[in-house]
Motif scaffolding. Structure first.
Motif, short mmCIF file in Angstrom:
data_model
loop_
_atom_site.label_atom_id
_atom_site.label_comp_id
_atom_site.label_asym_id
_atom_site.label_seq_id
_atom_site.Cartn_x
_atom_site.Cartn_y
_atom_site.Cartn_z
N ILE A 155 0.63 -6.53 5.93
CA ILE A 155 -0.33 -5.41 5.95
C ILE A 155 0.22 -4.22 5.15
CG2 ILE A 155 -1.50 -3.72 7.42
CD1 ILE A 155 -1.46 -5.90 9.64
N ILE A 156 1.48 -3.89 5.40
CA ILE A 156 2.10 -2.76 4.70
C ILE A 156 2.16 -3.04 3.19
CG2 ILE A 156 4.16 -1.33 4.47
CD1 ILE A 156 2.56 -0.98 7.11
N ARG A 157 2.50 -4.27 2.81
CA ARG A 157 2.55 -4.62 1.39
C ARG A 157 1.19 -4.44 0.74
NH1 ARG A 157 5.81 -8.96 3.08
NH2 ARG A 157 4.03 -10.39 2.92
N GLU A 158 0.14 -4.90 1.43
CA GLU A 158 -1.20 -4.78 0.86
C GLU A 158 -1.61 -3.31 0.72
OE1 GLU A 158 -5.83 -6.12 1.76
OE2 GLU A 158 -4.18 -7.25 2.69
N CYS A 159 -1.33 -2.51 1.73
CA CYS A 159 -1.68 -1.08 1.67
C CYS A 159 -0.87 -0.37 0.58
CB CYS A 159 -1.44 -0.41 3.02
SG CYS A 159 -2.56 -0.98 4.33
N GLN A 160 0.41 -0.70 0.46
CA GLN A 160 1.25 -0.10 -0.60
C GLN A 160 0.72 -0.48 -1.98
OE1 GLN A 160 4.42 1.90 -0.31
NE2 GLN A 160 3.56 2.26 -2.35
N ASP A 161 0.34 -1.74 -2.13
CA ASP A 161 -0.19 -2.22 -3.41
C ASP A 161 -1.48 -1.48 -3.76
OD1 ASP A 161 -0.22 -4.22 -5.65
OD2 ASP A 161 -2.08 -4.81 -4.67
N LEU A 162 -2.34 -1.29 -2.77
CA LEU A 162 -3.58 -0.55 -3.01
C LEU A 162 -3.29 0.88 -3.45
CD1 LEU A 162 -5.62 -1.88 0.03
CD2 LEU A 162 -6.30 -2.15 -2.37
N PHE A 163 -2.36 1.52 -2.78
CA PHE A 163 -2.01 2.90 -3.15
C PHE A 163 -1.46 2.95 -4.58
CE2 PHE A 163 1.03 6.43 -3.43
CZ PHE A 163 0.16 7.49 -3.19
N ASP A 164 -0.58 2.00 -4.91
CA ASP A 164 0.01 1.97 -6.25
C ASP A 164 -1.05 1.76 -7.32
OD1 ASP A 164 2.49 2.28 -5.07
OD2 ASP A 164 3.03 0.16 -5.21
N LYS A 165 -2.15 1.11 -6.96
CA LYS A 165 -3.23 0.86 -7.92
C LYS A 165 -4.27 1.98 -7.94
CE LYS A 165 -2.75 -4.15 -7.89
NZ LYS A 165 -3.24 -5.44 -7.37
N GLY A 166 -4.01 3.04 -7.20
CA GLY A 166 -4.89 4.20 -7.28
C GLY A 166 -5.84 4.37 -6.12
N TYR A 167 -5.85 3.44 -5.17
CA TYR A 167 -6.70 3.61 -4.00
C TYR A 167 -6.14 4.74 -3.14
CZ TYR A 167 -9.17 -0.73 -5.01
OH TYR A 167 -9.95 -1.69 -5.61
N ARG A 168 -7.03 5.49 -2.52
CA ARG A 168 -6.60 6.64 -1.73
C ARG A 168 -7.08 6.59 -0.28
NH1 ARG A 168 -3.39 6.43 -4.75
NH2 ARG A 168 -2.63 7.90 -6.31
N GLU A 169 -7.70 5.49 0.11
CA GLU A 169 -8.11 5.36 1.51
C GLU A 169 -8.16 3.89 1.88
OE1 GLU A 169 -11.25 7.90 3.43
OE2 GLU A 169 -12.30 5.98 3.51
N VAL A 170 -7.53 3.55 3.00
CA VAL A 170 -7.62 2.19 3.53
C VAL A 170 -8.22 2.25 4.93
CG1 VAL A 170 -5.72 1.24 2.17
CG2 VAL A 170 -5.24 2.26 4.41
N THR A 171 -9.05 1.27 5.23
CA THR A 171 -9.60 1.13 6.58
C THR A 171 -9.05 -0.15 7.18
OG1 THR A 171 -11.64 2.28 5.99
CG2 THR A 171 -11.68 0.92 7.98
N LEU A 172 -8.27 -0.02 8.25
CA LEU A 172 -7.70 -1.17 8.96
C LEU A 172 -8.79 -1.78 9.83
CD1 LEU A 172 -4.27 0.40 9.98
CD2 LEU A 172 -4.91 -0.72 7.82
N LEU A 173 -9.02 -3.07 9.64
CA LEU A 173 -10.17 -3.72 10.26
C LEU A 173 -9.78 -4.74 11.32
CD1 LEU A 173 -12.59 -4.69 7.33
CD2 LEU A 173 -12.85 -2.82 8.96
N GLY A 174 -10.60 -4.81 12.35
CA GLY A 174 -10.50 -5.86 13.36
C GLY A 174 -11.63 -5.71 14.33
N GLN A 175 -11.97 -6.79 15.02
CA GLN A 175 -12.98 -6.68 16.06
C GLN A 175 -12.52 -5.71 17.14
OE1 GLN A 175 -13.22 -9.75 14.38
NE2 GLN A 175 -15.29 -9.15 13.86
N ASN A 176 -11.21 -5.63 17.35
CA ASN A 176 -10.64 -4.69 18.31
C ASN A 176 -9.24 -4.33 17.83
OD1 ASN A 176 -10.00 -3.14 20.52
ND2 ASN A 176 -9.65 -4.87 21.88
#
Length: 474
Positions: A209-230
């Motif tokens: 999860i951390i790797r994916e969020c870091q990769d998104l930030f490095d690519k210019g994304y500025r917001e992540v929404t952590l998803l789950g049914q709960n």
């Protein structure tokens, strides 16, 4: 999570080109796929996983279903209307196969598990049916369907999280992204099909999860929404002796620490599971958004017991008080069902009053739709006339409009921090972005050298029922 019963056509690129998550040059593929997603945010996230699997197997995305070799519909079963919408769409797409007779049509997601026999055999609408835990088997299923077989895999898993798959961001604005952290659900709410269509709850490993969020930030994304049914029940331990366990609050903190420029959201919370540890973590970090989606479903304790929600009216209200005590500027939204089995006018009034008490900024509101296979369908009669359901839903919607407008009026005169997501829908001369509280803000671009993905301080001068209107300051 919010059950957004909407329909969005998703695409990754044009003319059979797609971008790999690992390279920055366009890759040309031999075949093309087209995908539409319906329902909750988890379905849209799953479509991005499917896109990655297909890319690895020679398929590039297209906007035009008429040129696609593979047409996929990622489906929702949360309400009868959602299923009807998908059926109508499948009938249309089946007719469109006249343009490309060799194209395959497949159904993914929750309807796939529930209606596999009808879709394949009785109605003959699709060539393949793939459940939420079977996306890795897509290449083999495509081969089977190409050979004329009815390809089906709807087996549920207790382990699958797709943690090693880098999603292809479909139809992305390059700023906001979904990151799945749990799959399935252990809460047996009597009205809900999710435990039967998505299986038991399991958490994804923290490092991925951390790797994916870091990769998104490095690519210019500025917001992540952590998803789950709960999401609040997230818990990771790799099972090795002495291994560290990670709770949802700890995961939130780790994502927030990637960068103060990365906003962190999450959805959905079950009221019984959101802890003080989570609330204090939200309060501690400025970049963890001050917004909690806290579904109530009903304001009546009696109805909540029939729904198997495991809390009372008073307990829920105390949880709202706790949130506002620890995070005074927190925005709260909810899911609300009108006309559940045996609901009386008194029960309905309890729902309206708990809405007022909670002061919801937003709500996702529906009238009850019995879903085959659920506990409610087996135990209770769906005994509220549809006209009564619709009238109660209208009253709930009107209450929410009032609450949303009152909330927006309170922001007039305040200066808020806005993440710019893109142009306003009405004018390219204006920016549109959101506050930490998830409120939409529209403001003029003129005189300021800002770009999509930047933060702006905006003073709110006016509002509509759903939008704040302001101007950049500083």
């Amino acid at each position: 999570m919010p059950d957004l019963i909407t329909h969005t056509k998703q695409d990754e690129s044009r003319q059979g080109e797609a971008y790999s998550p690992f390279v920055h040059e366009p890759v040309t593929y031999g075949k093309k796929f087209y995908i539409e997603s319906y329902g909750c945010a988890m379905n849209f996230s799953d479509s991005e996983i499917v896109a990655s699997i297909l890319n690895e197997n020679g398929f590039g995305a297209t906007k035009n279903f008429e040129e696609a070799d593979l047409i996929l519909i990622n489906t929702c079963s949360i309400r009868e209307k959602a299923e009807q919408t998908v059926r109508h769409r499948l009938q249309y797409l089946r007719g469109a196969k006249e343009v490309n007779p060799g194209a395959l049509i497949g159904v993914l997601g929750c309807m796939a598990e529930r209606l596999k026999s009808k879709l394949l055999e009785e109605e003959k609408l699709v060539d393949m049916v793939v459940g939420p835990d079977a996306y890795r088997t897509l290449p083999g299923l495509i081969e089977e369907a190409t050979d004329g077989q009815k390809a089906v895999n709807v087996l549920l898993s207790r382990e699958e999280t797709y943690a090693d798959i880098a999603p292809i961001r479909l139809n992305s604005n390059g700023i906001n992204a979904f990151v799945s952290i749990t799959r399935g659900c252990n809460n047996m709410c009597s009205f809900c099909v999710v435990p039967f269509t998505r299986g038991r709850e399991r958490s994804r490993d923290t490092d991925s999860i951390i790797r994916e969020c870091q990769d998104l930030f490095d690519k210019g994304y500025r917001e992540v929404t952590l998803l789950g049914q709960n999401v609040d029940s997230y818990y990771w331990n790799n099972g090795q002796q002495g291994a560290e366990s990670v709770t949802f609050a700890q995961l939130l903190e780790r994502v927030a620490l990637i960068s103060p420029l990365l906003r962190v959201r999450f959805s959905t919370s079950h009221p019984k599971d959101i802890t003080d540890e989570v609330l204090h973590t939200i309060a501690k970090y400025e970049n963890i958004c001050k917004y909690i989606h806290l579904p109530v479903q009903s304001g009546s304790t009696r109805i909540l017991q029939l729904m198997n929600r495991t809390y009372t009216r008073e307990w829920y209200m105390a949880k709202v008080d706790r949130i506002k005590s620890i995070i005074p500027d927190c925005s709260i939204s909810s899911d609300i069902i009108a006309g559940f089995c045996t609901e009386t006018e008194e029960d309905h009034q309890d729902t309206l009053s708990i809405m007022e008490y909670s002061g919801y900024d937003y709500s996702y509101m529906f009238f009850y739709s019995e879903r085959p296979g659920t506990l409610a369908a087996r135990r209770y009669a769906d005994d509220i006339p549809e006209n009564v359901k619709k009238r109660r839903l209208d009253e709930i919607i009107n209450m929410q409009r009032k609450l949303s407008h009152e909330s927006n009026l309170k922001d007039i005169g305040n200066t808020v921090k806005v993440l710019i997501e893109g142009n306003s829908k009405k004018s390219d001369d204006d920016w549109m972005g959101r506050t930490s509280q998830y409120k939409v803000v529209v403001f003029p671009k003129a005189g300021h050298a800002l770009n999509k993905g930047d933060y702006a301080m905006v003073t709110v001068d006016d509002c509509t029922g759903g939008t704040l209107l302001g101007r950049i300051v500083g």
